[in-house]
Write a protein that holds these residues in place. Structure first.
Motif, short mmCIF file in Angstrom:
data_model
loop_
_atom_site.label_atom_id
_atom_site.label_comp_id
_atom_site.label_asym_id
_atom_site.label_seq_id
_atom_site.Cartn_x
_atom_site.Cartn_y
_atom_site.Cartn_z
N LEU A 111 -25.28 35.69 34.75
CA LEU A 111 -25.83 36.46 33.64
C LEU A 111 -24.86 36.51 32.47
O LEU A 111 -25.24 36.31 31.31
CB LEU A 111 -26.18 37.88 34.10
CG LEU A 111 -26.70 38.83 33.01
CD1 LEU A 111 -27.97 38.26 32.37
CD2 LEU A 111 -26.97 40.22 33.60
N ARG A 112 -23.59 36.74 32.77
CA ARG A 112 -22.58 36.78 31.72
C ARG A 112 -22.46 35.42 31.03
O ARG A 112 -22.36 35.32 29.81
CB ARG A 112 -21.22 37.18 32.32
CG ARG A 112 -20.10 37.36 31.28
CD ARG A 112 -18.82 37.81 31.96
NE ARG A 112 -17.78 38.07 30.99
CZ ARG A 112 -17.01 37.13 30.45
NH1 ARG A 112 -17.18 35.86 30.79
NH2 ARG A 112 -16.08 37.45 29.56
N GLU A 113 -22.50 34.37 31.84
CA GLU A 113 -22.43 33.01 31.30
C GLU A 113 -23.59 32.74 30.34
O GLU A 113 -23.42 32.15 29.27
CB GLU A 113 -22.46 32.00 32.45
CG GLU A 113 -22.51 30.54 32.01
CD GLU A 113 -22.81 29.59 33.16
OE1 GLU A 113 -23.20 28.44 32.89
OE2 GLU A 113 -22.68 30.00 34.33
N ALA A 114 -24.79 33.19 30.76
CA ALA A 114 -25.99 32.99 29.93
C ALA A 114 -25.86 33.72 28.59
O ALA A 114 -26.18 33.16 27.53
CB ALA A 114 -27.22 33.49 30.68
N ILE A 115 -25.37 34.94 28.63
CA ILE A 115 -25.20 35.73 27.40
C ILE A 115 -24.21 35.07 26.45
O ILE A 115 -24.46 34.93 25.25
CB ILE A 115 -24.75 37.17 27.75
CG1 ILE A 115 -25.88 37.92 28.46
CG2 ILE A 115 -24.32 37.93 26.48
CD1 ILE A 115 -25.46 39.24 29.06
N LEU A 116 -23.09 34.63 26.99
CA LEU A 116 -22.05 34.00 26.16
C LEU A 116 -22.55 32.68 25.57
O LEU A 116 -22.28 32.38 24.40
CB LEU A 116 -20.79 33.77 26.98
CG LEU A 116 -20.05 35.03 27.44
CD1 LEU A 116 -18.86 34.66 28.32
CD2 LEU A 116 -19.58 35.86 26.25
N LYS A 117 -23.28 31.92 26.36
CA LYS A 117 -23.78 30.63 25.87
C LYS A 117 -24.78 30.83 24.75
O LYS A 117 -24.74 30.13 23.73
CB LYS A 117 -24.43 29.85 27.02
CG LYS A 117 -24.87 28.44 26.61
CD LYS A 117 -25.31 27.62 27.82
CE LYS A 117 -25.66 26.20 27.40
NZ LYS A 117 -26.05 25.37 28.58
N ILE A 118 -25.68 31.79 24.92
CA ILE A 118 -26.68 32.08 23.90
C ILE A 118 -26.02 32.61 22.62
O ILE A 118 -26.40 32.23 21.51
CB ILE A 118 -27.70 33.10 24.44
CG1 ILE A 118 -28.61 32.41 25.45
CG2 ILE A 118 -28.53 33.70 23.31
CD1 ILE A 118 -29.54 33.37 26.17
N ASP A 119 -25.03 33.47 22.78
CA ASP A 119 -24.32 34.01 21.62
C ASP A 119 -23.66 32.92 20.79
O ASP A 119 -23.56 33.02 19.56
CB ASP A 119 -23.27 35.03 22.08
CG ASP A 119 -22.54 35.67 20.91
OD1 ASP A 119 -23.21 36.37 20.12
OD2 ASP A 119 -21.32 35.46 20.79
N GLN A 120 -23.25 31.86 21.46
CA GLN A 120 -22.59 30.75 20.78
C GLN A 120 -23.59 29.72 20.23
O GLN A 120 -23.20 28.67 19.72
CB GLN A 120 -21.62 30.05 21.75
CG GLN A 120 -20.44 30.94 22.14
CD GLN A 120 -19.68 30.43 23.36
OE1 GLN A 120 -19.96 29.34 23.86
NE2 GLN A 120 -18.73 31.23 23.84
N GLY A 121 -24.88 30.03 20.34
CA GLY A 121 -25.89 29.16 19.77
C GLY A 121 -26.53 28.18 20.74
O GLY A 121 -27.32 27.33 20.33
N GLY A 122 -26.19 28.29 22.02
CA GLY A 122 -26.74 27.38 23.01
C GLY A 122 -28.05 27.85 23.61
O GLY A 122 -28.52 28.94 23.32
N ILE A 123 -28.64 27.00 24.45
CA ILE A 123 -29.85 27.34 25.20
C ILE A 123 -29.46 27.43 26.68
O ILE A 123 -28.81 26.52 27.20
CB ILE A 123 -30.93 26.25 25.03
CG1 ILE A 123 -31.37 26.14 23.56
CG2 ILE A 123 -32.13 26.54 25.93
CD1 ILE A 123 -32.13 27.34 23.05
N TYR A 124 -29.88 28.52 27.33
CA TYR A 124 -29.52 28.67 28.73
C TYR A 124 -30.74 28.49 29.64
O TYR A 124 -31.74 29.20 29.52
CB TYR A 124 -28.89 30.03 29.04
CG TYR A 124 -28.48 30.10 30.49
CD1 TYR A 124 -27.25 29.60 30.90
CD2 TYR A 124 -29.36 30.57 31.46
CE1 TYR A 124 -26.90 29.58 32.25
CE2 TYR A 124 -29.02 30.56 32.81
CZ TYR A 124 -27.79 30.06 33.19
OH TYR A 124 -27.45 30.02 34.52
#
Length: 208
Positions: A111-124
């Motif tokens: 969940l933390r990984e998903a949040i950080l990835k999305i915050d950086q502009g990625g798609i999770y």
């Protein structure tokens, strides 16, 4: 600091995520709401970076709220957080504007990984679904459904499956009743159902 808003009709989920990130130096839960309309009430006076939302929200379902959010608050990223089959609802959510989809069975680090990835502009998306999409695989039988149905058709099917009438669906999705009937006809054809009962049975299979 990444500011989160949690939309979920289960109080334990909202409180659990708040406590989960209570000591985090980079993620903070700014608040929680229990229905789709309340998302927009909250955003009138609060600023957030990411919305973590369930699909099954009262008053305004998660995908409908997502569509509206993309129009009114395009800068806010959305992570759908649900128990529904990833093979079906992940792609529908992404098409509607979400930045990611994660199952409620995922662990804390994911969940933390998903949040950080999305915050950086990625798609999770999960590694499993990403792999299957990349190689055109359909491991689970529910995987064939999302390729048959459009995002709006999945949305209408979901509302039908929880007992919504045509008029109620039309109001929630901001479309007319005739359009709802058209979607129902398409769903029955695509899912090879001859009546509403069979269609709802297909919806149950979709969730299994």
């Amino acid at each position: 600091m990444i500011k989160l808003l949690v939309a979920d009709h289960h109080p334990i989920i909202r409180k659990g995520l708040e406590l989960l990130f209570l000591t985090s130096p980079v993620i903070k839960v700014e608040g929680g709401v229990d229905d789709g309309e309340s998302i927009f009430d909250f955003l009138k006076s609060n600023t957030v970076d990411i919305l973590i939302s369930e699909i099954d929200l009262p008053k305004l379902n998660g995908i409908t709220a997502l569509r509206r959010l993309k129009k009114e608050y395009p800068h806010i990223k959305v992570l759908m957080f649900s128990t529904h089959p990833e093979e079906v609802y992940a792609m529908s959510s992404i098409k509607a504007g979400a930045s990611g989809y994660i199952s409620k069975t995922a662990n804390i680090l994911t969940l933390r990984e998903a949040i950080l990835k999305i915050d950086q502009g990625g798609i999770y998306l999960s590694n499993d679904l990403t792999h299957r999409l990349a190689f055109g695989e359909r491991v689970h039988r529910t995987g064939s459904f999302y390729k048959k149905l459009s995002t709006r058709e999945v949305e209408v099917l979901k509302l039908l499956s929880i007992g919504k009438k045509n008029k109620e669906i039309a109001k929630e999705l901001d479309i007319n009743e005739k359009t709802v009937s058209t979607y129902k006809a398409r769903l029955m054809k695509k899912l090879q159902a001859s009546n509403l009962v069979e269609l709802l049975n297909q919806a149950k299979l979709l969730e299994s």
